[in-house]
Design an enzyme around this catalytic site. Structure first.
Site, PDB file in Angstrom:
ATOM      1  CE  LYS A  13     -48.999   1.811  32.961  1.00  0.00           C
ATOM      2  NZ  LYS A  13     -47.923   1.472  33.564  1.00  0.00           N
ATOM      3  NE  ARG A  88     -45.257  -0.118  27.411  1.00  0.00           N
ATOM      4  CZ  ARG A  88     -46.142  -0.814  27.798  1.00  0.00           C
ATOM      5  NH1 ARG A  88     -47.389  -0.794  27.779  1.00  0.00           N
ATOM      6  NH2 ARG A  88     -45.530  -2.021  28.729  1.00  0.00           N
ATOM      7  NE  ARG A 127     -46.180  -7.199  39.270  1.00  0.00           N
ATOM      8  CZ  ARG A 127     -46.150  -6.199  37.950  1.00  0.00           C
ATOM      9  NH1 ARG A 127     -46.789  -5.168  38.282  1.00  0.00           N
ATOM     10  NH2 ARG A 127     -45.181  -6.240  37.335  1.00  0.00           N
ATOM     11  NE  ARG A 139     -46.505  -9.002  33.228  1.00  0.00           N
ATOM     12  CZ  ARG A 139     -46.831  -7.907  32.928  1.00  0.00           C
ATOM     13  NH1 ARG A 139     -47.725  -7.286  33.573  1.00  0.00           N
ATOM     14  NH2 ARG A 139     -45.736  -7.209  32.313  1.00  0.00           N
ATOM     15  NE  ARG A 150     -42.424  -4.678  31.589  1.00  0.00           N
ATOM     16  CZ  ARG A 150     -42.981  -5.143  32.630  1.00  0.00           C
ATOM     17  NH1 ARG A 150     -42.521  -6.194  33.537  1.00  0.00           N
ATOM     18  NH2 ARG A 150     -44.220  -4.648  33.087  1.00  0.00           N
TER      19      ARG A 150
HETATM   20  P1  AMP Z   1     -47.521  -4.322  30.191  1.00  0.00           P
HETATM   21  O1  AMP Z   1     -48.422  -5.470  30.586  1.00  0.00           O
HETATM   22  O2  AMP Z   1     -48.317  -3.003  29.668  1.00  0.00           O
HETATM   23  O3  AMP Z   1     -46.314  -4.208  30.827  1.00  0.00           O
HETATM   24  O4  AMP Z   1     -46.888  -4.809  28.694  1.00  0.00           O
HETATM   25  C1  AMP Z   1     -46.218  -5.866  28.585  1.00  0.00           C
HETATM   26  C2  AMP Z   1     -45.382  -6.059  27.211  1.00  0.00           C
HETATM   27  O5  AMP Z   1     -46.321  -5.936  26.129  1.00  0.00           O
HETATM   28  C3  AMP Z   1     -44.417  -4.815  26.957  1.00  0.00           C
HETATM   29  O6  AMP Z   1     -43.138  -4.960  27.748  1.00  0.00           O
HETATM   30  C4  AMP Z   1     -44.441  -4.526  25.383  1.00  0.00           C
HETATM   31  O7  AMP Z   1     -43.484  -5.654  25.198  1.00  0.00           O
HETATM   32  C5  AMP Z   1     -45.813  -5.115  25.138  1.00  0.00           C
HETATM   33  N1  AMP Z   1     -46.830  -3.907  25.002  1.00  0.00           N
HETATM   34  C6  AMP Z   1     -47.785  -3.712  25.658  1.00  0.00           C
HETATM   35  N2  AMP Z   1     -48.279  -2.618  25.343  1.00  0.00           N
HETATM   36  C7  AMP Z   1     -47.320  -2.016  24.218  1.00  0.00           C
HETATM   37  C8  AMP Z   1     -47.641  -0.817  23.526  1.00  0.00           C
HETATM   38  N3  AMP Z   1     -48.428   0.146  23.585  1.00  0.00           N
HETATM   39  N4  AMP Z   1     -46.589  -0.428  22.437  1.00  0.00           N
HETATM   40  C9  AMP Z   1     -45.691  -1.765  22.466  1.00  0.00           C
HETATM   41  N5  AMP Z   1     -45.678  -2.561  23.095  1.00  0.00           N
HETATM   42  C10 AMP Z   1     -46.335  -3.056  24.119  1.00  0.00           C
END
Ligand code: AMP
Length: 194
Positions: A13, A88, A127, A139, A150
């Site tokens: 994405k 989400r 990655r 990360r 996740r």
């Molecule tokens: P991402 O980089 O999108 O994978 O997000 C990393 C982490 O941020 C996720 O595992 C969640 O803990 C938090 N996070 C990001 N976006 C959201 C969202 N829309 N709702 C809840 N938690 C989020």
């Protein structure tokens, strides 16, 4: 153009959203990036979000709804934006509908990247290896256990968004396992018609 990307972590994405930001001159709004910035800056939101993020769980809807609502008011979002990693959950999608309606705007398309979960774990490992080889920082949630959590969070809480957006007629599905250029071309085709 106002878009949402759906798909599990590691589906590509972020990569596709970045390409579109260059092509259309609109920003990519990644809630993950915004939350990581808040953690790095040590803000109140960052402090509340860090442990939850490190565990691979979802931060509360109230926090993410507020940061997105504030962010789309910025001048650089006037021509549109690409939401990456938000909404989400179905309650977040419902909140987003209300937030946008309140601002007199609406989504143009929702693009879902369909992928194979086993292949995603491999992609995530690659990655991490590439980041380390390039001297970058990995990360804190990029480890197999958090990644699998996740994926489970995605399956349970985010996958239902496909039906939610299918019912609005905005959902478009793309094979995210194809190579990056092919995925990009397919998305371009969808957006020309949107
Ligand atoms: P991402 O980089 O999108 O994978 O997000 C990393 C982490 O941020 C996720 O595992 C969640 O803990 C938090 N996070 C990001 N976006 C959201 C969202 N829309 N709702 C809840 N938690 C989020």
């Amino acid at each position: 153009m106002r878009l949402i990307f759906l798909g599990p972590p590691g589906a590509g994405k972020g990569t596709q959203a970045k390409l579109l930001t260059e092509k259309h001159g609109i920003p990519q709004l990644s809630t993950g990036d915004m939350l990581r910035a808040a953690v790095a800056a040590g803000t109140d939101v960052g402090k509340r979000a860090k442990a939850v993020m490190d565990a691979g769980q979802l931060v509360s809807d109230a926090i993410v709804n507020e940061i997105v609502s504030d962010r789309v008011d910025s001048a650089d979002c006037a021509k549109g934006f690409i939401l990456d990693g938000y909404p989400r959950t179905v309650p977040q999608a419902e909140a987003l509908d209300k937030i946008l309606a309140g601002k007199g705007i609406a989504l143009d398309a929702v693009i879902e990247l369909k992928v194979d979960e086993d292949a995603l774990v491999k992609r995530m490992e690659n990655r991490v290896a590439e980041t380390i080889a390039a001297g970058g920082t990995v990360r804190s949630d990029d480890n197999p256990e958090a990644f699998k959590r996740r994926l489970t969070e995605y399956r349970e809480k985010t996958a239902p968004l496909s039906s939610y957006y299918a019912s609005t007629g905005k959902l478009q599905t793309v094979d995210g396992m194809a190579n990056v250029d092919v995925v990009t071309a397919e998305i371009d085709g969808i957006l020309e018609k949107a």
